[in-house]
Design a protein around this motif. Structure first.
Motif, PDB file in Angstrom:
ATOM      1  N   VAL A 242       1.007  -1.115   0.138  1.00 11.71           N
ATOM      2  CA  VAL A 242       0.143   0.010  -0.024  1.00 11.71           C
ATOM      3  C   VAL A 242       0.818   1.262  -0.022  1.00 11.71           C
ATOM      4  O   VAL A 242       0.786   2.354  -0.703  1.00 11.71           O
ATOM      5  N   HIS A 243       1.934   1.338   0.833  1.00  5.99           N
ATOM      6  CA  HIS A 243       2.558   2.554   1.205  1.00  5.99           C
ATOM      7  C   HIS A 243       3.871   2.683   0.170  1.00  5.99           C
ATOM      8  O   HIS A 243       4.216   3.761  -0.166  1.00  5.99           O
ATOM      9  N   GLN A 244       4.432   1.470  -0.296  1.00  6.56           N
ATOM     10  CA  GLN A 244       5.391   1.597  -1.251  1.00  6.56           C
ATOM     11  C   GLN A 244       6.574   2.493  -0.861  1.00  6.56           C
ATOM     12  O   GLN A 244       7.241   3.190  -1.645  1.00  6.56           O
ATOM     13  N   GLY A 245       6.952   2.598   0.451  1.00  9.38           N
ATOM     14  CA  GLY A 245       7.966   3.203   0.928  1.00  9.38           C
ATOM     15  C   GLY A 245       7.508   4.681   1.391  1.00  9.38           C
ATOM     16  O   GLY A 245       8.532   5.197   1.764  1.00  9.38           O
ATOM     17  N   TYR A 246       6.292   4.976   0.895  1.00 13.07           N
ATOM     18  CA  TYR A 246       5.951   6.532   1.484  1.00 13.07           C
ATOM     19  C   TYR A 246       4.809   6.318   2.404  1.00 13.07           C
ATOM     20  O   TYR A 246       3.790   6.526   2.462  1.00 13.07           O
ATOM     21  N   LEU A 247       5.381   5.840   3.378  1.00 14.72           N
ATOM     22  CA  LEU A 247       4.482   5.613   4.792  1.00 14.72           C
ATOM     23  C   LEU A 247       3.717   6.891   5.319  1.00 14.72           C
ATOM     24  O   LEU A 247       2.560   6.901   5.343  1.00 14.72           O
ATOM     25  N   ARG A 248       4.441   7.840   5.484  1.00 14.88           N
ATOM     26  CA  ARG A 248       3.736   9.075   5.938  1.00 14.88           C
ATOM     27  C   ARG A 248       2.815   9.639   5.085  1.00 14.88           C
ATOM     28  O   ARG A 248       1.722  10.123   5.512  1.00 14.88           O
ATOM     29  N   GLU A 249       3.049   9.610   3.790  1.00 14.80           N
ATOM     30  CA  GLU A 249       2.137  10.147   2.733  1.00 14.80           C
ATOM     31  C   GLU A 249       0.659   9.270   2.703  1.00 14.80           C
ATOM     32  O   GLU A 249      -0.345   9.681   2.590  1.00 14.80           O
ATOM     33  N   THR A 250       0.928   7.920   2.930  1.00 14.92           N
ATOM     34  CA  THR A 250      -0.118   7.120   2.896  1.00 14.92           C
ATOM     35  C   THR A 250      -0.919   7.343   4.242  1.00 14.92           C
ATOM     36  O   THR A 250      -2.150   7.357   4.324  1.00 14.92           O
TER      37      THR A 250
END
Length: 333
Positions: free
Chosen positions: A30-38
């Motif tokens: 789901v986050h593909q390395g962009y945790l905070r954006e998710t």
């Protein structure tokens, strides 16, 4: 809320860090390395209420695990003739990118018939496009951009919208509910083009039912929207139905039809799915069989909108000019 609450994001992350391992595994997709954006996307979807956002995300992750969404990009729709039928009746494609790097998805709302396959194939196709966007396209463009790009824009072509759309409301509600609950805040802006009077009439009654955050995303453009869209994208990224006067989503055009199965986007997507199936050591399946996904219960807002649209359309059943463009109706005596 335009300002990100770092405290809310931190609290949310602490809660998500405690979920069980299967949910953590699918969360990576789901986050593909962009945790905070998710996390911010889910917080926005629940008006920055951390507890509600946490509940929403956990339910999303469970839905992914229960329905094996992580493997859907290795489940081709076969035979190829069936996939062509799906593409011919569920009009969606990617025409290019905005100047900011956001993918531009085109959707033929008015001319999609959803009448050549079962509902499960249309849902499977929709989720595959979502997953390909989120797991392949967006990470790739983010890498090129040097920073996260996690959303897209959608251009909705209303050409051909008429009363027969009434029969499609249930399927459209299922698909939009899946998006609302499992892919929240993935669309930056919706551009509506080639809108006939029937759309304008329905929009007037639906608009007040939408949250302010959603209303602000929807821009109804004049005619085919070409002039406005060229402010955010180059001509080569315009959907084919925006490159002419007001003739709409015709397949008979010199521009590349981004809905077509032969368009590069659909070829790349289909080949990607087929390749990932074959890497599992299996030949392409010859037997038809859809990838069944559990349909979540529609949120109250969606149910109310569907009922409102049905009611409005029924009132118009005796009218003869609802498919005319708004400009044509204004010119009528």
């Amino acid at each position: 809320m335009g300002i990100v609450s770092e405290q809310a994001v931190d609290e949310f992350q602490e809660l998500i860090d405690k979920v069980e391992e299967p949910l953590k595994t699918t969360f990576k997709n789901v986050h593909q390395g962009y945790l905070r954006e998710t996390l911010i996307r889910f917080l926005k979807a629940r008006d920055w209420n951390v507890i509600k956002a946490h509940t929403m995300l956990v339910e999303c992750l469970r839905w992914r695990v229960d329905n094996q969404i992580d493997s859907i990009l290795s489940k081709p729709i076969v035979p190829s003739e069936l996939y062509r039928d799906v593409r011919d009746s569920q009009l969606i494609g990617m025409s290019g990118y905005t100047r900011e790097g956001l993918p531009v998805f085109a959707i033929g709302v008015g001319l999609s018939t959803f009448d050549k396959a079962s509902v499960h194939y249309y849902v499977q196709s929709h989720i595959q496009i979502n997953e390909y966007r989120d797991r392949v396209l967006l990470p790739s463009v983010s890498k090129k951009n040097g920073g996260p790009i996690t959303t897209c824009v959608k251009v909705l072509d209303m050409t051909g919208l008429k009363l027969s759309a009434l029969s499609q409301i249930k399927l459209v509600t299922i698909i939009s509910t899946i998006d609302d609950l499992n892919y929240p805040e993935k669309t930056n802006t919706y551009y509506v083009v080639n809108a006939p009077y029937i759309f304008s009439a329905c929009w007037k009654v639906v608009k007040p039912l939408l949250q302010e955050r959603t209303r602000k995303k929807v821009h109804v453009l004049s005619g085919c929207g070409k002039a406005e869209l060229l402010k955010i994208m180059d001509y080569t990224s315009l959907p084919h139905f925006c490159r002419r006067g007001s003739s709409g989503s015709s397949h008979h055009t010199q521009s590349v039809d981004c809905f077509s199965i032969d368009h590069p986007f659909h070829q790349q997507l289909y080949n990607y799915v087929k390749h990932h199936y074959e890497t599992q050591g299996q030949a392409e399946p010859a037997k038809q069989g859809s990838f069944h996904v559990g349909f979540p219960e529609p949120v109250a807002e969606r149910v109310e909108m569907a009922k409102t649209i049905e009611s409005k359309l029924h009132k118009f059943e005796n009218c003869n000019d609802l498919s005319k463009p708004v400009d044509d109706r204004k010119a009528s005596p």
